[in-house]
Design an enzyme around this catalytic site. Sequence first.
Site, short mmCIF file in Angstrom:
data_model
loop_
_atom_site.label_atom_id
_atom_site.label_comp_id
_atom_site.label_asym_id
_atom_site.label_seq_id
_atom_site.Cartn_x
_atom_site.Cartn_y
_atom_site.Cartn_z
N ASP A 10 0.79 -1.23 0.14
CA ASP A 10 -0.13 -0.06 -0.05
C ASP A 10 0.74 1.04 0.17
O ASP A 10 2.12 1.11 -0.30
CB ASP A 10 -0.89 -0.08 1.13
CG ASP A 10 -0.49 0.26 2.46
OD1 ASP A 10 0.98 0.29 2.48
OD2 ASP A 10 -0.97 0.23 3.44
N CYS A 67 3.21 -2.96 3.87
CA CYS A 67 2.66 -1.71 4.26
C CYS A 67 3.53 -1.07 5.35
O CYS A 67 4.72 -1.30 5.43
CB CYS A 67 1.37 -2.25 4.80
SG CYS A 67 1.34 -3.23 6.24
N THR A 69 3.24 -1.40 8.82
CA THR A 69 3.68 -2.12 9.88
C THR A 69 3.91 -3.52 9.34
O THR A 69 4.71 -4.14 10.08
CB THR A 69 2.63 -2.07 10.94
OG1 THR A 69 1.48 -2.66 10.37
CG2 THR A 69 2.29 -0.50 11.45
N HIS A 100 10.26 -23.93 9.65
CA HIS A 100 9.28 -24.78 10.74
C HIS A 100 7.82 -24.52 10.23
O HIS A 100 6.99 -25.44 10.49
CB HIS A 100 9.35 -24.13 12.02
CG HIS A 100 10.59 -24.76 12.91
ND1 HIS A 100 10.89 -24.78 13.92
CD2 HIS A 100 11.77 -25.30 12.29
CE1 HIS A 100 12.07 -25.40 14.46
NE2 HIS A 100 12.57 -25.67 13.35
N HIS A 135 7.70 -31.03 11.28
CA HIS A 135 7.06 -29.61 10.82
C HIS A 135 5.92 -29.86 9.96
O HIS A 135 4.87 -28.92 9.98
CB HIS A 135 7.96 -28.64 10.59
CG HIS A 135 9.14 -28.32 11.58
ND1 HIS A 135 8.85 -27.92 12.85
CD2 HIS A 135 10.47 -28.76 11.64
CE1 HIS A 135 10.19 -28.06 13.65
NE2 HIS A 135 11.03 -28.61 12.95
C1 RB5 Z 1 -1.56 2.99 6.51
O1 RB5 Z 1 -1.54 4.15 7.18
C2 RB5 Z 1 -1.27 1.58 7.44
O2 RB5 Z 1 -2.37 1.67 8.35
C3 RB5 Z 1 -0.94 0.41 6.74
O3 RB5 Z 1 0.02 0.77 5.74
C4 RB5 Z 1 -0.61 -0.76 7.43
O4 RB5 Z 1 0.52 -0.40 8.58
C5 RB5 Z 1 -1.70 -1.35 8.06
O5 RB5 Z 1 -1.54 -2.51 8.60
#
Ligand code: RB5
Length: 144
Positions: A10, A67, A69, A100, A135
């Site tokens: 994203d 993304c 995070t 695993h 596994h």
């Molecule tokens: C976008 O602002 C953010 O929420 C997205 O990139 C991501 O981290 C979602 O988990």
Amino acid sequence: MDKKIAIGCDHGGFKLKKRIIQHLTDKGIKITDYGSFSEESCDYPVIAKKVANEIANGVHDYGILVCGTGLGMAIVANKIRGIRAVTCFDSTTARMSKSHNDSNVLCLGERITGEYLALDIVDTWLQTSFSGGRHKRRVDMFED
Ligand code: RB5
């Protein structure tokens, strides 16, 4: 590397995704980009579903999702049968998740993990094979 790889992001992961594509392409690894294609705000579930479906349907062997995070992408991808998505923040968890848990989608957070480490995580993850044996029995237990 004879595996087919799909990648997506994203807006929060766009820069790191571009860097990963360049890194893998430089190594002669082919990678198919499922977007998004700019830093304009977009919804990560759309991209996560696209990439995860391609893996689940056997079009590609592995997926990489980036993304902000690495968390939202993994939550969405894991809703799709056959997907074992992991968010990794270091190379050890990347290696163990393949060895695993037979992970088939790697999720990264551009806002969390620096570029150098992220590329090492990608390399480690792609280079590690599933150990099988006990596994496999465990993975089969939740894939049934
Ligand atoms: C976008 O602002 C953010 O929420 C997205 O990139 C991501 O981290 C979602 O988990």
